[in-house]
Design a protein around this motif. Sequence first.
Motif, PDB file in Angstrom:
ATOM      1  N   SER A 138       6.394  -2.186  -8.995  1.00 45.38           N
ATOM      2  CA  SER A 138       5.983  -0.843  -8.614  1.00 45.38           C
ATOM      3  C   SER A 138       7.121   0.061  -8.168  1.00 45.38           C
ATOM      4  N   VAL A 139       8.356  -0.441  -8.154  1.00 44.05           N
ATOM      5  CA  VAL A 139       9.493   0.304  -7.604  1.00 44.05           C
ATOM      6  C   VAL A 139      10.618   0.409  -8.623  1.00 44.05           C
ATOM      7  N   ALA A 140      11.240   1.578  -8.686  1.00 42.33           N
ATOM      8  CA  ALA A 140      12.438   1.777  -9.508  1.00 42.33           C
ATOM      9  C   ALA A 140      13.542   2.298  -8.601  1.00 42.33           C
TER      10      ALA A 140
ATOM     11  N   LEU B 224      21.398   5.363  -2.634  1.00 40.90           N
ATOM     12  CA  LEU B 224      20.429   4.637  -3.447  1.00 40.90           C
ATOM     13  C   LEU B 224      19.158   5.484  -3.474  1.00 40.90           C
ATOM     14  N   THR B 225      18.697   5.842  -4.665  1.00 42.06           N
ATOM     15  CA  THR B 225      17.494   6.653  -4.805  1.00 42.06           C
ATOM     16  C   THR B 225      16.375   5.789  -5.373  1.00 42.06           C
ATOM     17  N   TYR B 226      15.291   5.711  -4.624  1.00 42.65           N
ATOM     18  CA  TYR B 226      14.128   4.918  -5.024  1.00 42.65           C
ATOM     19  C   TYR B 226      13.017   5.815  -5.546  1.00 42.65           C
ATOM     20  N   ASP B 227      12.277   5.333  -6.511  1.00 45.42           N
ATOM     21  CA  ASP B 227      11.002   5.916  -6.923  1.00 45.42           C
ATOM     22  C   ASP B 227       9.970   4.875  -6.508  1.00 45.42           C
ATOM     23  N   VAL B 228       9.224   5.170  -5.446  1.00 45.23           N
ATOM     24  CA  VAL B 228       8.345   4.176  -4.839  1.00 45.23           C
ATOM     25  C   VAL B 228       6.931   4.712  -4.670  1.00 45.23           C
ATOM     26  N   PRO B 229       5.957   3.807  -4.583  1.00 46.47           N
ATOM     27  CA  PRO B 229       4.635   4.234  -4.161  1.00 46.47           C
ATOM     28  C   PRO B 229       4.685   4.472  -2.650  1.00 46.47           C
ATOM     29  N   ALA B 230       4.025   5.510  -2.184  1.00 47.79           N
ATOM     30  CA  ALA B 230       4.000   5.793  -0.750  1.00 47.79           C
ATOM     31  C   ALA B 230       2.655   6.400  -0.392  1.00 47.79           C
ATOM     32  N   THR B 231       2.305   6.259   0.863  1.00 53.78           N
ATOM     33  CA  THR B 231       1.084   6.860   1.372  1.00 53.78           C
ATOM     34  C   THR B 231       1.418   7.590   2.663  1.00 53.78           C
ATOM     35  N   ARG B 232       0.638   8.599   2.960  1.00 56.42           N
ATOM     36  CA  ARG B 232       0.845   9.394   4.175  1.00 56.42           C
ATOM     37  C   ARG B 232      -0.203   8.998   5.201  1.00 56.42           C
ATOM     38  N   CYS B 233       0.232   8.885   6.440  1.00 51.83           N
ATOM     39  CA  CYS B 233      -0.703   8.582   7.522  1.00 51.83           C
ATOM     40  C   CYS B 233      -1.574   9.813   7.784  1.00 51.83           C
ATOM     41  N   PRO B 234      -2.903   9.638   7.841  1.00 52.83           N
ATOM     42  CA  PRO B 234      -3.777  10.788   8.091  1.00 52.83           C
ATOM     43  C   PRO B 234      -3.662  11.322   9.517  1.00 52.83           C
ATOM     44  N   ASP B 235      -3.158  10.520  10.438  1.00 53.03           N
ATOM     45  CA  ASP B 235      -3.064  10.956  11.835  1.00 53.03           C
ATOM     46  C   ASP B 235      -1.727  11.607  12.169  1.00 53.03           C
ATOM     47  N   CYS B 236      -0.609  10.938  11.848  1.00 56.37           N
ATOM     48  CA  CYS B 236       0.707  11.464  12.253  1.00 56.37           C
ATOM     49  C   CYS B 236       1.507  12.068  11.100  1.00 56.37           C
ATOM     50  N   GLY B 237       1.069  11.828   9.846  1.00 55.51           N
ATOM     51  CA  GLY B 237       1.742  12.419   8.695  1.00 55.51           C
ATOM     52  C   GLY B 237       2.968  11.665   8.208  1.00 55.51           C
ATOM     53  N   CYS B 238       3.239  10.501   8.745  1.00 55.61           N
ATOM     54  CA  CYS B 238       4.415   9.723   8.345  1.00 55.61           C
ATOM     55  C   CYS B 238       4.217   9.125   6.942  1.00 55.61           C
ATOM     56  N   ASN B 239       5.196   9.339   6.055  1.00 54.61           N
ATOM     57  CA  ASN B 239       5.187   8.694   4.740  1.00 54.61           C
ATOM     58  C   ASN B 239       5.677   7.269   4.895  1.00 54.61           C
ATOM     59  N   GLN B 240       5.050   6.351   4.162  1.00 53.30           N
ATOM     60  CA  GLN B 240       5.481   4.956   4.234  1.00 53.30           C
ATOM     61  C   GLN B 240       5.112   4.186   2.972  1.00 53.30           C
ATOM     62  N   VAL B 241       5.890   3.165   2.712  1.00 54.52           N
ATOM     63  CA  VAL B 241       5.683   2.312   1.544  1.00 54.52           C
ATOM     64  C   VAL B 241       4.641   1.258   1.899  1.00 54.52           C
TER      65      VAL B 241
END
Length: 120
Positions: free
Chosen positions: A3-5, A84-101
Amino acid sequence: MGSVAGVLEQRPRWRCDNGHDAGPVITPERARTEVAAAITIARARRLRRGDRCRVCDADLVMPVRRTVWAATLTDDERRAAVTLTYDVPATRCPDCGCNQVPTRSVDDLFAVLDRLLREE
């Protein structure tokens, strides 16, 4: 990998004043530490499905989307840096807005890093 490039802008090598090759500037161990510090990775739950936010512990229920994420790998001793540049799946937290893998992509994240830093 899965899932990652990833793209490494260059693979710098350390050379002495006499031109001898002393190996890679950024070691794989150092790179793993810096990637883990630069990219927020969700926390896995123990008994239930799904991930939790690394920052505020909220349930990560928003859809996963593709995100470009850069990590700068450095070696202060030799004054070297590489991006290093990644193309990754990420989701955002609905409460604090933090992006994370999501946790399911963590192995792919480090497999790409190992492959890019491998000596050929």
